[in-house]
Design an enzyme around this catalytic site. Structure first.
Site, PDB file in Angstrom:
ATOM      1  N   LEU A  11       1.214  -1.779  -0.073  1.00  0.00           N
ATOM      2  CA  LEU A  11       0.207  -0.250  -0.028  1.00  0.00           C
ATOM      3  C   LEU A  11       0.754   1.470   0.156  1.00  0.00           C
ATOM      4  O   LEU A  11       0.410   2.190   0.923  1.00  0.00           O
ATOM      5  CB  LEU A  11      -1.014  -0.413   1.438  1.00  0.00           C
ATOM      6  CG  LEU A  11      -2.268  -1.079   1.145  1.00  0.00           C
ATOM      7  CD1 LEU A  11      -2.611  -1.043   2.241  1.00  0.00           C
ATOM      8  CD2 LEU A  11      -3.171  -0.628   0.209  1.00  0.00           C
ATOM      9  N   ASN A  33      -1.093  -5.184   3.935  1.00  0.00           N
ATOM     10  CA  ASN A  33       0.521  -4.431   3.634  1.00  0.00           C
ATOM     11  C   ASN A  33       1.580  -4.877   5.071  1.00  0.00           C
ATOM     12  O   ASN A  33       0.755  -5.361   6.384  1.00  0.00           O
ATOM     13  CB  ASN A  33       0.247  -3.124   3.760  1.00  0.00           C
ATOM     14  CG  ASN A  33       1.079  -2.064   3.562  1.00  0.00           C
ATOM     15  OD1 ASN A  33       1.694  -2.357   2.892  1.00  0.00           O
ATOM     16  ND2 ASN A  33       2.047  -1.476   4.220  1.00  0.00           N
ATOM     17  N   VAL A  76       4.920  -3.982  -4.709  1.00  0.00           N
ATOM     18  CA  VAL A  76       6.048  -4.319  -3.955  1.00  0.00           C
ATOM     19  C   VAL A  76       7.460  -3.126  -4.958  1.00  0.00           C
ATOM     20  O   VAL A  76       7.625  -3.110  -5.558  1.00  0.00           O
ATOM     21  CB  VAL A  76       6.495  -4.976  -3.027  1.00  0.00           C
ATOM     22  CG1 VAL A  76       5.143  -5.713  -2.248  1.00  0.00           C
ATOM     23  CG2 VAL A  76       6.622  -6.617  -3.630  1.00  0.00           C
ATOM     24  N   GLY A 131       1.574   4.878 -16.057  1.00  0.00           N
ATOM     25  CA  GLY A 131       1.042   6.899 -16.181  1.00  0.00           C
ATOM     26  C   GLY A 131       1.221   7.404 -14.738  1.00  0.00           C
ATOM     27  O   GLY A 131       0.272   8.501 -14.222  1.00  0.00           O
ATOM     28  N   LYS A 184       6.969  -2.980 -21.449  1.00  0.00           N
ATOM     29  CA  LYS A 184       6.962  -1.770 -20.130  1.00  0.00           C
ATOM     30  C   LYS A 184       8.154  -1.386 -20.597  1.00  0.00           C
ATOM     31  O   LYS A 184       8.302   0.106 -20.196  1.00  0.00           O
ATOM     32  CB  LYS A 184       6.347  -2.216 -19.127  1.00  0.00           C
ATOM     33  CG  LYS A 184       6.204  -1.389 -17.793  1.00  0.00           C
ATOM     34  CD  LYS A 184       5.829   0.298 -18.277  1.00  0.00           C
ATOM     35  CE  LYS A 184       5.612   0.856 -17.045  1.00  0.00           C
ATOM     36  NZ  LYS A 184       6.707   1.753 -16.320  1.00  0.00           N
ATOM     37  N   HIS A 187       8.481   1.208 -23.702  1.00  0.00           N
ATOM     38  CA  HIS A 187       8.264   2.084 -23.625  1.00  0.00           C
ATOM     39  C   HIS A 187       8.361   2.848 -22.788  1.00  0.00           C
ATOM     40  O   HIS A 187       8.789   4.506 -23.169  1.00  0.00           O
ATOM     41  CB  HIS A 187       7.131   2.133 -22.651  1.00  0.00           C
ATOM     42  CG  HIS A 187       5.899   2.662 -21.619  1.00  0.00           C
ATOM     43  ND1 HIS A 187       6.614   3.271 -21.156  1.00  0.00           N
ATOM     44  CD2 HIS A 187       4.664   3.510 -22.448  1.00  0.00           C
ATOM     45  CE1 HIS A 187       5.259   4.650 -20.645  1.00  0.00           C
ATOM     46  NE2 HIS A 187       4.095   4.632 -21.675  1.00  0.00           N
ATOM     47  N   ASN A 188       9.253   2.917 -21.238  1.00  0.00           N
ATOM     48  CA  ASN A 188      10.528   3.808 -20.653  1.00  0.00           C
ATOM     49  C   ASN A 188      11.585   3.949 -21.293  1.00  0.00           C
ATOM     50  O   ASN A 188      11.210   4.713 -21.314  1.00  0.00           O
ATOM     51  CB  ASN A 188      10.562   3.154 -19.448  1.00  0.00           C
ATOM     52  CG  ASN A 188       9.592   2.476 -18.476  1.00  0.00           C
ATOM     53  OD1 ASN A 188       8.551   2.505 -18.842  1.00  0.00           O
ATOM     54  ND2 ASN A 188       9.323   2.378 -16.568  1.00  0.00           N
ATOM     55  N   GLU A 191      10.224   6.804 -23.350  1.00  0.00           N
ATOM     56  CA  GLU A 191       9.713   7.687 -22.346  1.00  0.00           C
ATOM     57  C   GLU A 191      11.723   9.287 -22.550  1.00  0.00           C
ATOM     58  O   GLU A 191      11.116   9.990 -22.426  1.00  0.00           O
ATOM     59  CB  GLU A 191       9.636   7.270 -21.222  1.00  0.00           C
ATOM     60  CG  GLU A 191       9.074   8.732 -20.289  1.00  0.00           C
ATOM     61  CD  GLU A 191       8.455   8.121 -19.004  1.00  0.00           C
ATOM     62  OE1 GLU A 191       9.036   7.960 -17.676  1.00  0.00           O
ATOM     63  OE2 GLU A 191       7.711   6.792 -18.969  1.00  0.00           O
ATOM     64  N   LYS A 262      15.319   5.326 -12.618  1.00  0.00           N
ATOM     65  CA  LYS A 262      14.880   4.337 -11.731  1.00  0.00           C
ATOM     66  C   LYS A 262      15.482   2.857 -13.095  1.00  0.00           C
ATOM     67  O   LYS A 262      15.684   0.963 -12.006  1.00  0.00           O
ATOM     68  CB  LYS A 262      13.350   3.737 -11.490  1.00  0.00           C
ATOM     69  CG  LYS A 262      13.091   5.082 -11.048  1.00  0.00           C
ATOM     70  CD  LYS A 262      11.764   4.901 -10.860  1.00  0.00           C
ATOM     71  CE  LYS A 262      10.785   6.449  -9.968  1.00  0.00           C
ATOM     72  NZ  LYS A 262       8.787   5.882  -9.400  1.00  0.00           N
ATOM     73  N   HIS A 449      41.122 -13.902 -43.428  1.00  0.00           N
ATOM     74  CA  HIS A 449      40.121 -14.985 -44.000  1.00  0.00           C
ATOM     75  C   HIS A 449      39.670 -14.652 -45.060  1.00  0.00           C
ATOM     76  O   HIS A 449      38.586 -15.510 -45.542  1.00  0.00           O
ATOM     77  CB  HIS A 449      38.688 -15.294 -42.616  1.00  0.00           C
ATOM     78  CG  HIS A 449      39.275 -15.694 -40.865  1.00  0.00           C
ATOM     79  ND1 HIS A 449      39.734 -16.637 -41.227  1.00  0.00           N
ATOM     80  CD2 HIS A 449      39.068 -14.754 -40.155  1.00  0.00           C
ATOM     81  CE1 HIS A 449      39.794 -16.940 -39.812  1.00  0.00           C
ATOM     82  NE2 HIS A 449      39.632 -15.830 -39.308  1.00  0.00           N
TER      83      HIS A 449
END
Length: 470
Positions: A11, A33, A76, A131, A184, A187-188, A191, A262, A449
Site C-alpha cells: 500500500l 501491507n 512492492v 501513467g 513496459k 515504453h520507458n 520515454e 530508476k 580469412h
C-alpha cells in the site's frame, strides 16, 4: 467467507491508488501491507469507497477473503521483495490462482517467476502499468504478460481500471512469460528519449534563442495543438511556466540539473544491444542522464574549457518543432524495432499495432501519432516505422529541420545527444551503400580469412597480395 473480487499486497502510493481505482470501478478489493498500521490508515482514508475495501493484516486471512480463482496484485519494490512476497503467498494459494506483479520488474525476473510458478499450477502475470500515480488512480495503460488463462480471470478488473481511448480500454494481453514487463521496459526507454529531446530543444531555446522559461512554455503549449500533441509536450508547458513562491523565480531555474533514473531506461538500452537492434536515441538519453549526474566534474570541465560561445542559434521555432517531431519518430521507430526483435526471439508474437493502441491514453508517452503507428502495424506495412508510408511523408518534410538544428547545435556548442543520435540513425538506416565494407575488410585482413564478397584475400599459403601487405 470470501467476498473480495481481487487482492492487493503493498500500500505505497502506487498500490494505494490502484486499490482505490479498483474499488471505484465497483469491485471489492482485499488489501494487505507488511505494516498493519498502513492498512488501517488506508481504509480509514478511503471515504465513500471504504465499503468495497477489506483490510487484512493477517496474510492467511487476506488470501481466504478473495474469491477463487484468486487474482492477487503485488505492488512492492522490484527485485528480492517480490520474490519474498511470492514465497509468503505460495503455501496459501490453490491451483488456478494467480499472482499479478504490477511493478517495474526486469522482464527476465518475470520470466523466471513464470517458469517457477507454472508447474505448481499458479499463474503469474507480469503487468506493466504506465501513467504514474495519477494513472494508477484514474486509469493507466496496462501491458499484460504471462499466463493466458489467469489473464482471462483478471481481465474484467484490469480493463475496467485502465485508461480509455474513445471508449476502448488501454489494456491488452501481449504474450507469455515476461512479455508485458518487456513492453513496459521499452515504453520507458522511448520515454527517456522523448524527455531528453524535449530538454535539448528547450536548451536551444534558452541558450541559442535567449528565450525565458515563460516564452518557451508558450511555445510548447502551442506545439501541443499540432503534430507534437502528447502528454510530455503538454506537461513541459506547465513545468516551464511554474513560479517558485518564495523567490518569484521560474521553478525550472532552481532545479538542479541532475536527472534521476530508476533503471528501466538503462534496461531498454541493454536489451537493444543484446539483440543487436540499434536504439541510439534511447542509449543517448541514458547517457545524458548519467552525464547529468556528474555535476561537479561538469562544472570543473567548464572552468578548464570555458563557457560555450554566445552565438545565437541560426534556427527558427518552426524548424525546432519539425526537428523534435523527426527525433520523436526515430525514437519510436527504434523502440518498436526492439519489440519486433524480442517478439521473434522469445516467440511472443507481440501485437505491435495493439501496443501502439494501448499507449494512446493513460501512459507517459501517449501522443497523437500513435494512431498512425497502430494503423501501419495493423496493415503489416513495416517492421521499421521509418519506411511506413505515413511516416516517410512526415520524415521527408521534417528531417531537413532536424539536420539544421543538429548542425546549429554543433556550431553553437549546444549538447544534443539524442537529437544528433536520431539524425545519425536516420541517415544510416536510409543509406543503401554504407561504409561497413571497410570495417569488414579490416576484420578479414586481421584474421586472414579473405573477403566475404569481393576482392582478393590471402592465397593458399596465407599470404596477402603485396598491394595489401602481409
Amino acid at each position: 467467507m470470501a467476498s473480495a473480487d481481487i487482492g492487493l499486497v503493498g500500500l505505497a502510493v502506487m498500490g494505494s491508488n490502484l486499490a482505490l481505482n479498483i474499488a471505484e470501478k465497483g469491485y471489492t478489493i482485499a488489501v494487505h501491507n507488511r505494516t498493519a498500521a498502513k492498512i488501517d490508515e488506508f481504509v480509514a482514508d478511503a471515504g465513500d469507497l471504504r465499503p468495497r475495501i477489506i483490510g487484512k493484516a493477517d496474510l492467511k486471512e487476506f488470501v481466504e477473503s478473495i474469491k477463487r480463482p484468486r487474482s492477487i496484485i503485488i505492488m512492492v519494490k522490484a527485485g528480492k521483495p517480490v520474490d519474498d512476497v511470492i514465497e509468503e503467498l505460495l503455501p496459501l494459494l490453490d491451483k488456478g490462482d494467480a499472482i499479478l506483479e504490477c511493478g517495474n520488474s526486469l522482464y527476465t525476473d518475470t520470466q523466471r517467476r513464470f517458469d517457477y510458478l507454472t508447474p505448481k499450477g499458479i499463474g503469474y502475470l507480469g503487468v506493466g502499468v504506465s501513467g504514474g500515480e495519477e494513472g494508477a488512480r484514474h486509469g493507466p495503460s496496462i501491458m499484460v504478460g504471462g499466463s493466458k488463462e489467469q489473464w482471462h480471470n483478471a481481465e474484467p478488473v484490469l480493463k475496467a481500471i485502465a485508461a480509455k481511448f474513445n471508449g476502448e480500454p488501454c489494456c491488452a494481453y501481449l504474450g507469455e512469460g515476461g512479455a508485458g514487463h518487456f513492453v513496459k521496459t521499452i515504453h520507458n526507454g522511448i520515454e527517456y528519449a522523448d524527455m531528453q529531446m524535449i530538454a535539448e530543444v528547450y536548451g536551444v531555446m534558452r541558450d541559442g534563442l535567449g528565450m525565458t522559461p515563460k516564452q518557451a512554455s508558450d511555445i510548447f503549449k502551442e506545439w501541443n495543438k499540432g503534430p507534437l500533441n502528447s502528454y510530455l509536450i503538454e506537461i513541459t508547458g506547465y513545468v516551464l511556466e511554474a513560479i517558485d513562491g518564495p523567490t518569484g523565480k521560474p521553478l525550472v531555474e532552481l532545479i538542479v540539473d541532475k536527472a534521476g533514473q530508476k533503471g528501466t531506461g538503462r534496461w531498454s538500452a541493454i536489451v537493444a544491444q543484446e539483440m543487436a537492434v540499434p536504439a541510439t536515441t534511447i542509449e543517448g538519453a541514458v547517457a545524458a542522464r548519467s552525464l547529468s549526474a556528474f555535476k561537479d566534474q561538469r562544472v570543473a570541465a567548464e572552468a578548464i574549457y570555458g563557457k560555450r560561445n554566445a552565438a545565437k542559434a541560426d534556427v527558427t521555432l518552426a524548424e525546432l518543432e519539425q526537428a523534435l517531431l523527426a527525433g520523436k519518430i526515430a525514437a519510436y521507430a527504434q523502440g518498436f524495432a526492439v519489440l519486433a526483435k524480442a517478439s521473434e526471439e522469445n516467440g511472443w508474437n507481440l501485437p505491435l499495432g495493439t501496443i501502439a493502441k494501448i499507449w494512446r491514453a493513460g501512459c507517459i508517452i501517449r501522443s497523437r501519432f500513435l494512431d498512425q503507428m497502430a494503423a501501419a502495424y495493423d496493415k503489416g506495412e513495416s517492421v521499421n516505422l521509418l519506411v511506413a508510408p505515413d511516416f516517410v511523408t512526415i520524415m521527408k518534410q521534417a528531417h531537413p529541420s532536424l539536420r539544421k538544428v543538429v548542425a546549429a547545435g554543433a556550431l553553437g556548442e549546444f549538447p544534443l545527444i539524442c537529437l544528433s543520435s536520431a539524425l545519425s540513425y536516420f541517415d544510416s538506416y536510409r543509406q543503401g551503400q554504407g561504409t561497413a565494407n571497410l570495417i569488414q575488410g579490416q576484420r578479414d585482413f586481421f584474421g586472414a580469412h579473405g573477403f566475404e564478397i569481393v576482392g582478393r584475400g590471402p592465397d593458399q599459403h596465407g599470404k596477402w597480395p603485396s598491394t595489401l601487405g602481409n
